[in-house]
Design an enzyme around this catalytic site. Structure first.
Site, PDB file in Angstrom:
ATOM      1  N   TYR A  38       0.857  -1.195   0.000  1.00 12.31           N
ATOM      2  CA  TYR A  38       0.000   0.000   0.000  1.00 12.31           C
ATOM      3  C   TYR A  38       0.894   1.247   0.000  1.00 12.31           C
ATOM      4  O   TYR A  38       1.167   1.823   1.057  1.00 12.31           O
ATOM      5  CB  TYR A  38      -0.902   0.018   1.237  1.00 12.31           C
ATOM      6  CG  TYR A  38      -1.843  -1.152   1.356  1.00 12.31           C
ATOM      7  CD1 TYR A  38      -2.883  -1.344   0.446  1.00 12.31           C
ATOM      8  CD2 TYR A  38      -1.707  -2.069   2.404  1.00 12.31           C
ATOM      9  CE1 TYR A  38      -3.750  -2.414   0.563  1.00 12.31           C
ATOM     10  CE2 TYR A  38      -2.589  -3.140   2.532  1.00 12.31           C
ATOM     11  CZ  TYR A  38      -3.599  -3.306   1.610  1.00 12.31           C
ATOM     12  OH  TYR A  38      -4.469  -4.370   1.742  1.00 12.31           O
ATOM     13  N   ASN A  43      -7.238   6.868   3.348  1.00 14.09           N
ATOM     14  CA  ASN A  43      -8.058   7.784   4.144  1.00 14.09           C
ATOM     15  C   ASN A  43      -8.154   7.373   5.607  1.00 14.09           C
ATOM     16  O   ASN A  43      -7.646   8.059   6.498  1.00 14.09           O
ATOM     17  CB  ASN A  43      -9.439   7.863   3.493  1.00 14.09           C
ATOM     18  CG  ASN A  43     -10.364   8.876   4.111  1.00 14.09           C
ATOM     19  OD1 ASN A  43     -10.403   9.042   5.322  1.00 14.09           O
ATOM     20  ND2 ASN A  43     -11.146   9.552   3.285  1.00 14.09           N
ATOM     21  N   ASP A  45      -6.859   4.831   7.198  1.00 12.83           N
ATOM     22  CA  ASP A  45      -5.539   4.509   7.764  1.00 12.83           C
ATOM     23  C   ASP A  45      -4.879   5.779   8.305  1.00 12.83           C
ATOM     24  O   ASP A  45      -4.356   5.805   9.422  1.00 12.83           O
ATOM     25  CB  ASP A  45      -4.620   3.925   6.689  1.00 12.83           C
ATOM     26  CG  ASP A  45      -5.082   2.608   6.142  1.00 12.83           C
ATOM     27  OD1 ASP A  45      -4.390   1.599   6.371  1.00 12.83           O
ATOM     28  OD2 ASP A  45      -6.124   2.566   5.471  1.00 12.83           O
ATOM     29  N   TYR A  90       1.386  -1.022  -6.904  1.00 12.54           N
ATOM     30  CA  TYR A  90      -0.031  -1.055  -6.538  1.00 12.54           C
ATOM     31  C   TYR A  90      -0.920  -0.962  -7.777  1.00 12.54           C
ATOM     32  O   TYR A  90      -0.657  -0.194  -8.704  1.00 12.54           O
ATOM     33  CB  TYR A  90      -0.382   0.092  -5.589  1.00 12.54           C
ATOM     34  CG  TYR A  90      -1.845   0.109  -5.193  1.00 12.54           C
ATOM     35  CD1 TYR A  90      -2.319  -0.764  -4.220  1.00 12.54           C
ATOM     36  CD2 TYR A  90      -2.755   0.955  -5.814  1.00 12.54           C
ATOM     37  CE1 TYR A  90      -3.664  -0.782  -3.871  1.00 12.54           C
ATOM     38  CE2 TYR A  90      -4.103   0.954  -5.475  1.00 12.54           C
ATOM     39  CZ  TYR A  90      -4.548   0.082  -4.504  1.00 12.54           C
ATOM     40  OH  TYR A  90      -5.879   0.066  -4.174  1.00 12.54           O
ATOM     41  N   GLN A 110     -13.971   6.569   2.062  1.00 11.56           N
ATOM     42  CA  GLN A 110     -13.800   5.489   3.026  1.00 11.56           C
ATOM     43  C   GLN A 110     -14.474   5.885   4.330  1.00 11.56           C
ATOM     44  O   GLN A 110     -14.835   7.061   4.526  1.00 11.56           O
ATOM     45  CB  GLN A 110     -12.305   5.199   3.266  1.00 11.56           C
ATOM     46  CG  GLN A 110     -11.756   4.099   2.393  1.00 11.56           C
ATOM     47  CD  GLN A 110     -10.422   3.580   2.878  1.00 11.56           C
ATOM     48  OE1 GLN A 110      -9.585   4.317   3.378  1.00 11.56           O
ATOM     49  NE2 GLN A 110     -10.194   2.283   2.712  1.00 11.56           N
ATOM     50  N   ASP A 171     -13.151  -4.869   2.237  1.00  9.77           N
ATOM     51  CA  ASP A 171     -13.272  -5.155   0.812  1.00  9.77           C
ATOM     52  C   ASP A 171     -14.065  -6.406   0.462  1.00  9.77           C
ATOM     53  O   ASP A 171     -14.993  -6.363  -0.334  1.00  9.77           O
ATOM     54  CB  ASP A 171     -11.883  -5.272   0.191  1.00  9.77           C
ATOM     55  CG  ASP A 171     -11.045  -4.023   0.362  1.00  9.77           C
ATOM     56  OD1 ASP A 171     -11.413  -3.153   1.179  1.00  9.77           O
ATOM     57  OD2 ASP A 171     -10.015  -3.900  -0.316  1.00  9.77           O
ATOM     58  N   ARG A 204      -6.083 -12.972   0.466  1.00 13.46           N
ATOM     59  CA  ARG A 204      -6.595 -11.848  -0.313  1.00 13.46           C
ATOM     60  C   ARG A 204      -7.915 -12.203  -1.007  1.00 13.46           C
ATOM     61  O   ARG A 204      -8.290 -13.369  -1.110  1.00 13.46           O
ATOM     62  CB  ARG A 204      -5.561 -11.439  -1.361  1.00 13.46           C
ATOM     63  CG  ARG A 204      -4.236 -10.975  -0.795  1.00 13.46           C
ATOM     64  CD  ARG A 204      -4.363  -9.642  -0.082  1.00 13.46           C
ATOM     65  NE  ARG A 204      -4.693  -8.569  -1.012  1.00 13.46           N
ATOM     66  CZ  ARG A 204      -5.000  -7.332  -0.672  1.00 13.46           C
ATOM     67  NH1 ARG A 204      -5.032  -6.994   0.598  1.00 13.46           N
ATOM     68  NH2 ARG A 204      -5.284  -6.428  -1.587  1.00 13.46           N
ATOM     69  N   TYR A 357      -8.515 -12.031   4.625  1.00 16.05           N
ATOM     70  CA  TYR A 357      -8.861 -10.613   4.647  1.00 16.05           C
ATOM     71  C   TYR A 357     -10.042 -10.333   5.579  1.00 16.05           C
ATOM     72  O   TYR A 357      -9.921 -10.507   6.782  1.00 16.05           O
ATOM     73  CB  TYR A 357      -9.116 -10.140   3.209  1.00 16.05           C
ATOM     74  CG  TYR A 357      -8.644  -8.731   2.919  1.00 16.05           C
ATOM     75  CD1 TYR A 357      -7.503  -8.205   3.509  1.00 16.05           C
ATOM     76  CD2 TYR A 357      -9.337  -7.929   2.021  1.00 16.05           C
ATOM     77  CE1 TYR A 357      -7.073  -6.921   3.222  1.00 16.05           C
ATOM     78  CE2 TYR A 357      -8.911  -6.635   1.729  1.00 16.05           C
ATOM     79  CZ  TYR A 357      -7.780  -6.139   2.332  1.00 16.05           C
ATOM     80  OH  TYR A 357      -7.355  -4.859   2.062  1.00 16.05           O
ATOM     81  N   TRP A 358     -11.210  -9.941   5.074  1.00 15.54           N
ATOM     82  CA  TRP A 358     -12.331  -9.552   5.935  1.00 15.54           C
ATOM     83  C   TRP A 358     -13.358 -10.661   6.119  1.00 15.54           C
ATOM     84  O   TRP A 358     -14.506 -10.395   6.466  1.00 15.54           O
ATOM     85  CB  TRP A 358     -12.996  -8.295   5.375  1.00 15.54           C
ATOM     86  CG  TRP A 358     -12.145  -7.075   5.575  1.00 15.54           C
ATOM     87  CD1 TRP A 358     -11.247  -6.552   4.687  1.00 15.54           C
ATOM     88  CD2 TRP A 358     -12.084  -6.248   6.737  1.00 15.54           C
ATOM     89  NE1 TRP A 358     -10.633  -5.447   5.229  1.00 15.54           N
ATOM     90  CE2 TRP A 358     -11.134  -5.233   6.485  1.00 15.54           C
ATOM     91  CE3 TRP A 358     -12.752  -6.261   7.966  1.00 15.54           C
ATOM     92  CZ2 TRP A 358     -10.827  -4.239   7.410  1.00 15.54           C
ATOM     93  CZ3 TRP A 358     -12.447  -5.262   8.883  1.00 15.54           C
ATOM     94  CH2 TRP A 358     -11.494  -4.271   8.605  1.00 15.54           C
ATOM     95  N   GLU A 401      -0.917  -6.466   9.390  1.00 16.98           N
ATOM     96  CA  GLU A 401      -2.142  -5.815   8.924  1.00 16.98           C
ATOM     97  C   GLU A 401      -3.357  -6.391   9.644  1.00 16.98           C
ATOM     98  O   GLU A 401      -4.246  -5.661  10.081  1.00 16.98           O
ATOM     99  CB  GLU A 401      -2.277  -6.003   7.411  1.00 16.98           C
ATOM    100  CG  GLU A 401      -3.490  -5.323   6.802  1.00 16.98           C
ATOM    101  CD  GLU A 401      -3.585  -5.513   5.300  1.00 16.98           C
ATOM    102  OE1 GLU A 401      -4.517  -4.961   4.685  1.00 16.98           O
ATOM    103  OE2 GLU A 401      -2.721  -6.234   4.721  1.00 16.98           O
TER     104      GLU A 401
END
Length: 439
Positions: A38, A43, A45, A90, A110, A171, A204, A357-358, A401
């Site tokens: 990244y 934003n 972050d 990126y 965000q 995400d 990911r 991830y999420w 992360e």
């Protein structure tokens, strides 16, 4: 995936390492979340990192937020990425977004955490100089919050929608699975994913998800990033519990700042936003799952399940007694099934994945907000559990992360700015984090 070897780092060492990570990711007025993966200013972050800087450098903390709001769009939006310098590591970069801004940015926003981060700085720095900086930041945040209420809640329902999963910051959350089916990702322009050069693909989003993400970027670009047109025509328009709860908490912080800074004309506007949201959040309640859940505003269907974003209801200070009882029941059930809390998705659901991830992992900065909310709403034992889990993850596995919710394995990027900032918040304030200015 096997459990990572524990580090067993003491608090003082953690604080030194956290400070070194933030300063190491400083690019001069803004920080990157982590090198390589990244390489730009993100934003939410950035706002959270400002609170980390506040533990040892208030001037630099203010500069972080000032740099962020300096790239506000004419319509009031503060974008989710600011592309200060071209970075080949990126995708999608500024040419893909093609927003036409003087300094390139992405085309959506965000979650608006910046207001309660700015309130933190003002609470620490409330002399004449701090108030002057806060007043300038306040004016930008007021315009941004108005953007959220005008363009992401056009029906004045009291809940805010996102137009891209990336706008939620979560995400690939299962919250978006059903709504994303309406997005055709089969005809996107060829692209190369660069995230997979830095992080294991197991951690990911999938290619199918990414195709749909890029399709939504291409759609927004085709409309010239007109927020009103996107809100009316975008195939993905989903009320997000996370963003809704964060905006409500941020509106409360903005109201306290308005009163402290004597921004009297703004007070009734913010009070109206808060009152609307306090009623509107009931639209996010899914009685069949007994949780706050995403609501597809194109189909009126709830999606997802119990997420850590739903747990932000405590942070926002909303919910009936029955709703809170159900949510605290979910918290206890989910925590009992994992090694660490708060899992980003319910382990009892088939789409749970402890490392992707999420879809299951733990995020330290989400824990910071959830833990604060639990304590503020009288659930001190649960709030303490969140704090202890966060401490154990960071002292045992470093500043990743995010973390596998079962065994604590570090995942995603390493040397991560907002994870380090979260620790500095906890270390400076002690659990729970709750700095506020007095109304």
């Amino acid at each position: 995936m096997g459990a990572a070897e524990k580090l067993h780092v003491d608090d003082a060492t953690l604080s030194r390492e956290a400070q070194a990570i933030i300063t190491g990711n400083d690019r001069g007025g803004y920080t990157v979340p982590t090198a390589g993966l990244y390489p730009y200013q993100w934003n939410w972050d950035s706002a959270i990192v400002a609170m980390g800087f506040a533990a040892f450098d208030l001037d630099r903390a203010w500069a972080e937020i000032e740099t962020l709001v300096a790239h506000q769009w004419p319509d009031g939006m503060i974008p989710h990425i600011v592309f200060h310098k071209e970075a080949p590591t990126y995708f999608p970069g500024p040419n893909v977004w093609d927003t036409g801004r003087p300094v390139p940015t992405s085309g959506h926003s965000q979650p608006p955490v910046a207001a309660f981060c700015a309130e933190e700085l003002l609470a620490r720095d409330n002399g004449a100089l701090g108030q002057a900086r806060a007043a300038r930041v306040f004016d930008a945040l007021m315009r941004w919050h108005r953007w959220w209420h005008d363009y992401r809640d056009p029906g004045a329902l009291g809940i805010v929608a996102i137009t891209h999963p990336w706008e939620s910051g979560r995400d690939n959350s299962p919250d978006w699975d059903e709504a994303l089916k309406a997005v055709d990702g089969s005809n996107v322009a060829p692209y190369e994913r660069r995230d997979l050069k830095h992080v294991d693909a197991k951690m990911r989003p999938t290619k199918e998800e990414y195709d749909r993400y890029i399709a939504l970027v291409e759609f927004g670009r085709s409309l010239g990033w007109n927020a009103r047109d996107i809100g009316q025509r975008n195939p993905f328009f989903v009320a997000d519990p996370g963003t809704t709860f964060i905006l409500l908490a941020a509106d409360r912080a903005l109201l306290r700042m308005a009163k402290f800074l004597n921004k009297i004309d703004d007070v009734p506007v913010i009070e109206e936003w808060i009152a609307r949201a306090e009623t509107g959040v009931n639209r996010l309640w899914d009685a069949s799952q007994e949780t706050f859940a995403a609501l597809d505003l194109r189909t009126s269907k709830h999606g997802g399940g119990v997420s850590n974003a739903a747990m932000l209801c405590f942070f926002a200070g909303v919910g009936s007694n029955d709703q809170r009882a159900a949510m605290i029941g979910h918290f206890r059930r989910i925590r009992a099934k994992t090694g660490f809390g708060v899992a980003s998705h319910d382990p009892d659901q088939p789409n749970f994945d402890s490392i992707r991830y999420w879809r299951g992992p733990v995020w330290a900065f989400m824990n910071m907000m959830i833990g604060r909310g639990l304590n503020e709403q009288g659930y001190e034992a649960e709030g303490h559990q969140v704090w202890e889990d966060t401490r154990a993850l960071l002292s045992g596995y470093g500043f990743a992360e995010y973390f596998d919710c079962n065994d604590g394995s570090p995942a995603g990027g390493g040397a991560f700015s907002w994870t380090a900032a979260t620790w500095l918040q906890y270390a400076a304030q002690g659990a729970p984090w709750a700095p506020q200015i007095k109304e």
